[in-house]
Design an enzyme around this catalytic site. Structure first.
Site, PDB file in Angstrom:
ATOM      1  CB  SER A 103       0.770  -4.838  -6.207  1.00 49.67           C
ATOM      2  OG  SER A 103       0.816  -5.844  -5.213  1.00 49.67           O
ATOM      3  CG  HIS A 255      -3.659  -4.580  -3.201  1.00 51.71           C
ATOM      4  ND1 HIS A 255      -2.543  -3.961  -2.669  1.00 51.71           N
ATOM      5  CD2 HIS A 255      -3.186  -5.386  -4.208  1.00 51.71           C
ATOM      6  CE1 HIS A 255      -1.460  -4.371  -3.297  1.00 51.71           C
ATOM      7  NE2 HIS A 255      -1.819  -5.220  -4.244  1.00 51.71           N
TER       8      HIS A 255
END
Length: 277
Positions: A103, A255
């Site tokens: 991320s 994610h």
């Protein structure tokens, strides 16, 4: 194998940087793990036990997250965070690394590769942030209000840790008390919210397409097809713009790749490293 673990804080670039180090008895490869926004080394807890079988492993809490410092004098820009990590790596006597970023940690990893191409042998990006602009001027302006940090605390706490985890994980059965506690603990002191206020002011936009296209380092992109935070189309664009990259896509995955698919991530990392050695 005789693995050795060390952990602690080192003063680097004016701030305490927390790290964990897992020394491999014979490997010459060192992998550096950079977590994502609102996270810490905790997010790699399922991947580190696999990686340490083949690599020397550093896991770093980048400021102001995890157990690293939350100084109100530190500049929380990508450039400065990347430079801090570079300084740390050199302090530890390492001249070549493989860097893995999840991320926001992916964007920091790209910054490190852009700034120090001779240091970084390979880049592994797990659902990396990319193409984000700097915060709006209006948000930067209100961040100077004395109690703005309390608004950040309210905003982050509004939905709760469990709901936030549901947004980043495809399979909600993975969410248990240990996971909730691990992601909640670093946010139980107000210092983190004051530091986050500074990050709003300091964070530049992500690397431009022009800069991305100059990064010649081999890059492996791994993405979850069901990522709601950094959608797959971002990864596909990043894959097109990085000159020496490849992308792997996991179905039914969100994610938080290091938590959701550690074994699959490890297998692709090992293949990537061996292919490009």
């Amino acid at each position: 194998m005789g693995f050795k673990k060390a952990s602690g804080n080192k003063k680097v670039n004016g701030i305490d940087l927390y790290y964990e180090f897992y020394a491999h008895p014979s490997s010459k490869n060192t992998i550096v793990l950079i977590h994502g926004f609102l996270s810490s080394s905790f997010s790699y807890r399922r991947l580190i036990p696999l990686l340490k079988n083949d690599f020397n492993v550093f896991s770093i809490d980048f400021p102001p997250f995890g157990k690293s410092g939350k100084s109100l004098r530190y500049t929380y820009s990508y450039d400065n965070i990347a430079q801090t990590i570079i300084h740390f790596i050199k302090m530890m006597g390492i001249d070549k690394i493989i860097i893995m970023g999840h991320s926001m940690g992916g964007q920091i990893s790209l910054n490190i590769a852009y700034k120090q191409p001779t240091l970084v042998e390979k880049v592994i990006l797990l659902c990396s942030s990319a193409y984000l602009q700097r915060a709006k001027r209006s948000l930067i302006f209100v961040s100077y209000f004395p109690f703005f940090y309390l608004y950040i605390k309210y905003w982050l706490g509004k939905s709760g840790v469990k709901q936030n985890l549901k947004n980043v994980i495809y399979d909600h059965t993975l969410i248990d008390h240990e996971m909730i506690s691990g992601y909640l603990t670093p946010f139980q002191q107000n210092d983190i919210f004051r530091a986050l206020t500074r990050m709003i002011r300091h964070r530049e936009g992500d690397l431009s397409s022009e800069k991305l296209q100059t990064i010649e380092t081999p890059c492996l992109l791994i993405w979850g097809e069901d990522d709601k935070i950094v959608p797959l189309n971002v990864g596909e664009k990043l894959n097109k713009e990085l000159p020496n990259s490849q992308i792997v896509i996991f179905k039914e995955t969100g994610h938080l790749l290091p938590e959701e698919r550690p074994l699959d991530v490890f297998r692709h990392v090992l293949k990537f490293v061996n292919e490009t050695n």
